[in-house]
Design a protein around this motif. Structure first.
Motif, mmCIF file in Angstrom:
data_model
loop_
_atom_site.group_PDB
_atom_site.id
_atom_site.type_symbol
_atom_site.label_atom_id
_atom_site.label_comp_id
_atom_site.label_asym_id
_atom_site.label_seq_id
_atom_site.Cartn_x
_atom_site.Cartn_y
_atom_site.Cartn_z
ATOM 1 N N PHE A 117 67.105 -95.926 -127.331
ATOM 2 C CA PHE A 117 65.503 -95.989 -126.673
ATOM 3 C C PHE A 117 65.241 -94.814 -126.443
ATOM 4 O O PHE A 117 64.135 -93.278 -126.146
ATOM 5 C CB PHE A 117 65.024 -97.054 -125.585
ATOM 6 N N ASP A 118 66.781 -93.963 -126.296
ATOM 7 C CA ASP A 118 66.143 -92.909 -126.320
ATOM 8 C C ASP A 118 67.736 -91.723 -126.891
ATOM 9 O O ASP A 118 67.788 -90.848 -126.879
ATOM 10 C CB ASP A 118 66.954 -92.252 -124.802
ATOM 11 N N MET A 119 68.094 -92.783 -127.989
ATOM 12 C CA MET A 119 68.887 -91.650 -128.815
ATOM 13 C C MET A 119 70.566 -91.427 -128.774
ATOM 14 O O MET A 119 70.981 -90.509 -129.179
ATOM 15 C CB MET A 119 68.078 -90.411 -129.777
ATOM 16 N N GLY A 120 70.823 -92.246 -127.422
ATOM 17 C CA GLY A 120 71.869 -92.100 -127.512
ATOM 18 C C GLY A 120 72.941 -92.844 -127.629
ATOM 19 O O GLY A 120 74.249 -92.473 -127.374
ATOM 20 N N PRO A 132 71.239 -103.202 -138.065
ATOM 21 C CA PRO A 132 70.395 -102.441 -137.927
ATOM 22 C C PRO A 132 69.804 -102.253 -136.701
ATOM 23 O O PRO A 132 69.565 -102.095 -136.152
ATOM 24 C CB PRO A 132 68.578 -102.970 -138.616
ATOM 25 N N VAL A 133 69.261 -100.369 -136.988
ATOM 26 C CA VAL A 133 69.569 -100.249 -135.309
ATOM 27 C C VAL A 133 68.204 -98.661 -135.223
ATOM 28 O O VAL A 133 67.947 -98.144 -136.596
ATOM 29 C CB VAL A 133 70.816 -98.497 -134.998
ATOM 30 N N VAL A 134 67.460 -98.605 -135.255
ATOM 31 C CA VAL A 134 65.960 -98.275 -134.471
ATOM 32 C C VAL A 134 66.329 -97.599 -133.908
ATOM 33 O O VAL A 134 65.839 -97.897 -132.511
ATOM 34 C CB VAL A 134 64.838 -99.124 -134.052
ATOM 35 N N GLY A 135 66.177 -95.889 -134.296
ATOM 36 C CA GLY A 135 65.892 -94.729 -133.162
ATOM 37 C C GLY A 135 64.578 -94.161 -132.314
ATOM 38 O O GLY A 135 63.718 -94.207 -133.571
#
Length: 399
Positions: A117-120, A132-135
């Motif tokens: 959620f915060d691209m961390g 699968p990862v959603v940025g």
């Protein structure tokens, strides 16, 4: 049943965290979805949104409270060269610790989709190759519109971390165009999803009483600005605009809600302009909505945004908005029908727009009458429906 993990660095008071809680609330009643939450920083003192996590959503922390407290104590001493070196070593240890922790965690826990959620998680995506990862991109990505983040974005581009995400969510169409232009990512990989809002809850909170010590502020008419007190939010511009308005005879006060590292600088500016009785730094308020609802105008002089939630919240509270037309966000929200957009950095134009709108009650009411149709685009039910569609597409694409 789809099992989804949301990751975020912390649960401090901030726009990203407020939006995260909105999503968790909106998804918590979806029977076909199981949600878990992973937070990097176990900082009990500052994680004020922890109590707002919906019941039934499991939350884990990566870095312990003991680690956070130790690092913070060292940080306070880092003006000394010895402690500065120690602080650098502590940060390096935390990076190694986090990578190992994540590796073990994802070996033991399986998810259908991860929402970064915060691209961390960008630097750890190699650990997550099978998932699968959603940025989630919350801010403008064009380096020319950022100060402190300029080097960070160059590094992101160099390492091509963004291309490792299965899908990237941007908050408005302008931001999507920036993403495609700056990073040359294929268009099918980028989607637009507005931040969700529960108008009913915001309206209910706007009718709550403020703390007794704050009641004195509500006895006078005022303008409101809500943001972190940092350079990119342009609070210094707003104070200068107000100074000129004061010379033109306006009697409204200017209240600024928020905290940040520019606070001392702003206080000095207020003092130098002899505005101590007119411009008040209110500080952070867990419930800012009574302040927004009571304000005559909502004023926003930010130089960089993603999708500024405060503009939508102001519309829900029925308060007209004047905003800098900064890259990404304000234009999508206000267009020209729902508020006033001012050329970024043009303080004279901003001053004139405030002065003219303040004197034009018919125009104010016209904006207020138009709010409802725009707010509907951000209704939580609509956004959650689109979110579920994206998650299902991402899950299928990874098979």
């Amino acid at each position: 049943m789809i099992k989804i993990l949301f990751y975020n660095g912390q649960l401090f008071m901030g726009g990203i965290e407020k939006v995260l809680i909105s999503y968790l609330n909106g998804l918590s009643n979806e029977k076909e979805i199981q949600i878990e939450l992973l937070i990097k920083e176990n900082n009990k003192e500052r994680n004020i949104f922890y109590k707002n996590i919906p019941e039934g959503i499991k939350c884990n922390f990566i870095k312990t409270e003991k680690m956070i407290n130790l690092r913070n104590r060292i940080y306070e001493k880092k003006k000394n060269i010895f402690w500065k070196i120690i602080y650098i070593l502590v940060l390096e240890f935390e990076r190694i610790y986090m990578k190992r922790w994540l590796k073990c965690y994802f070996e033991e826990n399986k998810y259908d989709v991860i929402i970064d959620f915060d691209m961390g998680l960008g630097k750890y995506l190699d650990i997550l190759k099978e998932i699968p990862v959603v940025g989630w991109q919350h801010f403008s990505v064009d380096p020319k519109f950022s100060w402190k983040k300029k080097k960070i974005f160059k590094k992101y581009r160099k390492l091509k971390r963004l291309k490792k995400y299965t899908k990237i969510i941007t908050l408005c169409n302008e931001m999507k165009e920036e993403m495609l232009k700056v990073y040359n990512i294929e268009e099918s990989k980028v989607d637009v999803l507005y931040n969700p809002f529960n108008s009913k809850i915001i309206l209910e909170k706007s009718l709550e009483n403020v703390e007794k010590e704050d009641e004195k502020y509500f006895k006078e008419d005022f303008f409101i600005g809500v943001s972190r007190l940092v350079k990119t939010k342009g609070r210094e511009d707003l104070i200068e605009v107000y100074y000129q308005l004061k010379k033109r005879g306006i009697i409204e006060k200017l209240y600024l809600l928020g905290e940040g590292d520019e606070k001392e600088k702003l206080q000095k500016k207020i003092k130098n302009l002899n505005l101590e009785n007119d411009v008040i730094l209110i500080g952070q308020k867990i419930n800012p909505y009574p302040w927004i609802r009571k304000a005559k105008l909502f004023l926003h002089t930010s130089y960089g945004e993603g999708l500024p939630t405060v503009l939508i919240e102001s519309m829900i509270c029925g308060t007209p908005v004047i905003s800098y037309d900064c890259p990404t966000g304000p234009k999508d929200i206000l267009e020209k029908k729902y508020g006033i957009l001012v050329e970024m950095g043009n303080k004279i134009q901003f001053e004139n727009e405030v002065y003219n709108l303040l004197k034009d009650s018919d125009r104010q009411q016209q904006y207020i009458n138009n709010f409802e149709e725009k707010i509907e685009e951000f209704a939580i039910e609509n956004i959650i429906s689109k979110f579920k569609k994206i998650v299902n597409e991402v899950k299928i694409s990874k098979k």
